[in-house]
Design a protein around this motif. Structure first.
Motif, mmCIF file in Angstrom:
data_model
loop_
_atom_site.group_PDB
_atom_site.id
_atom_site.type_symbol
_atom_site.label_atom_id
_atom_site.label_comp_id
_atom_site.label_asym_id
_atom_site.label_seq_id
_atom_site.Cartn_x
_atom_site.Cartn_y
_atom_site.Cartn_z
ATOM 1 N N THR A 57 0.842 -1.187 0.000
ATOM 2 C CA THR A 57 0.000 0.000 0.000
ATOM 3 C C THR A 57 0.881 1.242 0.000
ATOM 4 O OG1 THR A 57 -0.106 -0.066 2.412
ATOM 5 C CG2 THR A 57 -1.875 -1.167 1.210
ATOM 6 N N ASP A 58 0.248 2.396 -0.212
ATOM 7 C CA ASP A 58 1.026 3.622 -0.363
ATOM 8 C C ASP A 58 1.752 4.025 0.910
ATOM 9 O OD1 ASP A 58 -1.470 4.111 0.772
ATOM 10 O OD2 ASP A 58 -1.565 6.161 0.053
ATOM 11 N N GLY A 59 1.349 3.468 2.060
ATOM 12 C CA GLY A 59 2.057 3.777 3.295
ATOM 13 C C GLY A 59 3.528 3.402 3.240
ATOM 14 N N LEU A 60 3.848 2.296 2.557
ATOM 15 C CA LEU A 60 5.248 1.892 2.405
ATOM 16 C C LEU A 60 5.967 2.816 1.439
ATOM 17 C CD1 LEU A 60 7.272 -0.570 3.136
ATOM 18 C CD2 LEU A 60 6.896 -1.182 0.739
ATOM 19 N N TRP A 61 5.299 3.127 0.307
ATOM 20 C CA TRP A 61 5.966 3.908 -0.739
ATOM 21 C C TRP A 61 6.057 5.386 -0.398
ATOM 22 C CZ3 TRP A 61 8.388 0.429 -3.203
ATOM 23 C CH2 TRP A 61 7.808 -0.814 -3.445
ATOM 24 N N GLN A 81 9.874 -8.169 6.495
ATOM 25 C CA GLN A 81 10.036 -7.584 7.824
ATOM 26 C C GLN A 81 10.960 -6.365 7.795
ATOM 27 O OE1 GLN A 81 8.346 -8.438 10.476
ATOM 28 N NE2 GLN A 81 9.369 -6.988 11.837
ATOM 29 N N GLU A 82 12.041 -6.459 7.037
ATOM 30 C CA GLU A 82 12.986 -5.345 6.999
ATOM 31 C C GLU A 82 12.416 -4.146 6.241
ATOM 32 O OE1 GLU A 82 17.721 -4.552 6.099
ATOM 33 O OE2 GLU A 82 16.962 -6.571 6.471
ATOM 34 N N LEU A 83 11.643 -4.399 5.191
ATOM 35 C CA LEU A 83 11.001 -3.289 4.484
ATOM 36 C C LEU A 83 10.062 -2.531 5.422
ATOM 37 C CD1 LEU A 83 10.140 -4.889 1.022
ATOM 38 C CD2 LEU A 83 11.818 -3.086 1.463
ATOM 39 N N ASN A 95 12.161 -0.582 8.028
ATOM 40 C CA ASN A 95 12.834 0.566 7.409
ATOM 41 C C ASN A 95 11.859 1.714 7.156
ATOM 42 O OD1 ASN A 95 15.137 -0.966 7.431
ATOM 43 N ND2 ASN A 95 15.382 -1.083 5.213
ATOM 44 N N ALA A 96 10.641 1.376 6.731
ATOM 45 C CA ALA A 96 9.633 2.408 6.500
ATOM 46 C C ALA A 96 9.251 3.092 7.809
ATOM 47 C CB ALA A 96 8.396 1.794 5.842
ATOM 48 N N LEU A 97 9.076 2.320 8.870
ATOM 49 C CA LEU A 97 8.741 2.893 10.177
ATOM 50 C C LEU A 97 9.884 3.741 10.711
ATOM 51 C CD1 LEU A 97 6.947 -0.117 11.907
ATOM 52 C CD2 LEU A 97 5.898 1.904 10.868
ATOM 53 N N LYS A 135 -1.597 9.831 12.126
ATOM 54 C CA LYS A 135 -1.137 11.209 11.938
ATOM 55 C C LYS A 135 0.353 11.258 11.607
ATOM 56 C CE LYS A 135 -4.479 12.906 15.352
ATOM 57 N NZ LYS A 135 -4.636 13.575 16.672
ATOM 58 N N PHE A 136 1.065 10.166 11.900
ATOM 59 C CA PHE A 136 2.512 10.142 11.723
ATOM 60 C C PHE A 136 2.939 9.357 10.477
ATOM 61 C CE2 PHE A 136 1.599 10.909 16.129
ATOM 62 C CZ PHE A 136 2.526 11.862 16.517
ATOM 63 N N HIS A 137 2.152 8.357 10.100
ATOM 64 C CA HIS A 137 2.420 7.635 8.840
ATOM 65 C C HIS A 137 1.155 6.917 8.412
ATOM 66 C CE1 HIS A 137 2.519 3.460 10.359
ATOM 67 N NE2 HIS A 137 3.059 3.962 11.457
ATOM 68 N N ASP A 138 1.039 6.674 7.109
ATOM 69 C CA ASP A 138 -0.128 5.988 6.572
ATOM 70 C C ASP A 138 -0.031 4.502 6.901
ATOM 71 O OD1 ASP A 138 -2.485 5.598 5.265
ATOM 72 O OD2 ASP A 138 -1.825 6.401 3.341
#
Length: 226
Positions: A150-154, A178-180, A183-185, A209-212
């Motif tokens: 989903t766009d939250g990662l991208w 798991q690493e992706l 890394n996004a977080l 509010k901080f990330h999708d």
């Protein structure tokens, strides 16, 4: 001709992939994105297989403005931002399986859908569609993984970031996923001047509010080519 067997792989509310032996078909009806990661001269290169279909896309903006030429509010962008654009100032995805309030007038009335805060006066929709954008890709022997998210990662990671993770974990599909995610977080936390533990301690409802939201799937493409 080569015999092909079709399989369906459900990915998320907004996306479905169809895989055949030797062929990959992506039918995208939302703002998710996928990449195919292949090994070229010993190095992983991940290439996107579709574009996110949301109101930030110039192509989608033009499509909507052509359809609703008399509606100056068909696409509304927040002041000073080209990455916060919304259909009718309500929704970023321009294509969706749900979101009926933007498709049918009967779902756009108070008392019918009490969860909807905003209502559209002089409704002339549907403003969004479920019809997907379809792309067919021939698989290659070098293809290793298909990463769908989903766009939250991208929002946090680029294709080159996925390259690095897949390169370091080429034999471990679970570790890639798991690493992706971590890394996004981590990037989302750094941008907001906190560490990842502080971010994870925020209740899920408030964390938006901080990330999708992030949903991802890693598909091993070994033996898919024949």
């Amino acid at each position: 001709s080569r015999r092909r067997h079709t399989r369906f792989l459900p990915v998320s509310w907004a996306r479905r992939c169809v895989q055949e032996t030797g062929v990959h078909g992506a039918a995208n009806s939302g703002d998710c994105k996928g990449v195919i990661c292949r090994e070229v001269d010993g190095k992983i290169q991940c290439q996107k297989i579709n574009k996110k279909l949301n109101a930030n896309s110039k192509k989608e903006q033009q499509r909507l403005r052509n359809l609703f030429s008399n509606d100056k509010n068909i696409v509304v962008c927040r002041p000073g931002s080209t990455k916060a654009c919304y259909v009718k100032n309500m929704l970023q995805p321009t294509r969706s399986f749900g979101d009926f309030r933007l498709k049918y007038e009967e779902f756009n009335k108070p008392g019918v859908n009490d969860k909807v805060i905003k209502f559209i006066p002089d409704f002339s929709g549907p403003y969004i569609t479920h019809k997907p954008e379809i792309r067919i890709i021939e698989l290659q022997k070098q293809d290793k993984y298909l990463v769908l998210a989903t766009d939250g990662l991208w929002d946090e990671l680029k294709e080159k970031d996925v390259n690095e993770v897949v390169q370091m974990n080429i034999k471990d599909k679970k570790e890639i996923g798991q690493e992706l995610l971590m890394n996004a977080l981590a990037k989302a936390a750094t941008e907001r001047r906190m560490n990842i533990q502080e971010l994870q301690n925020i209740p899920l409802g408030s964390r938006r509010k901080f990330h999708d939201d992030i949903t991802l799937l890693v598909v091993d493409l070994k033996n898919q080519y024949s």
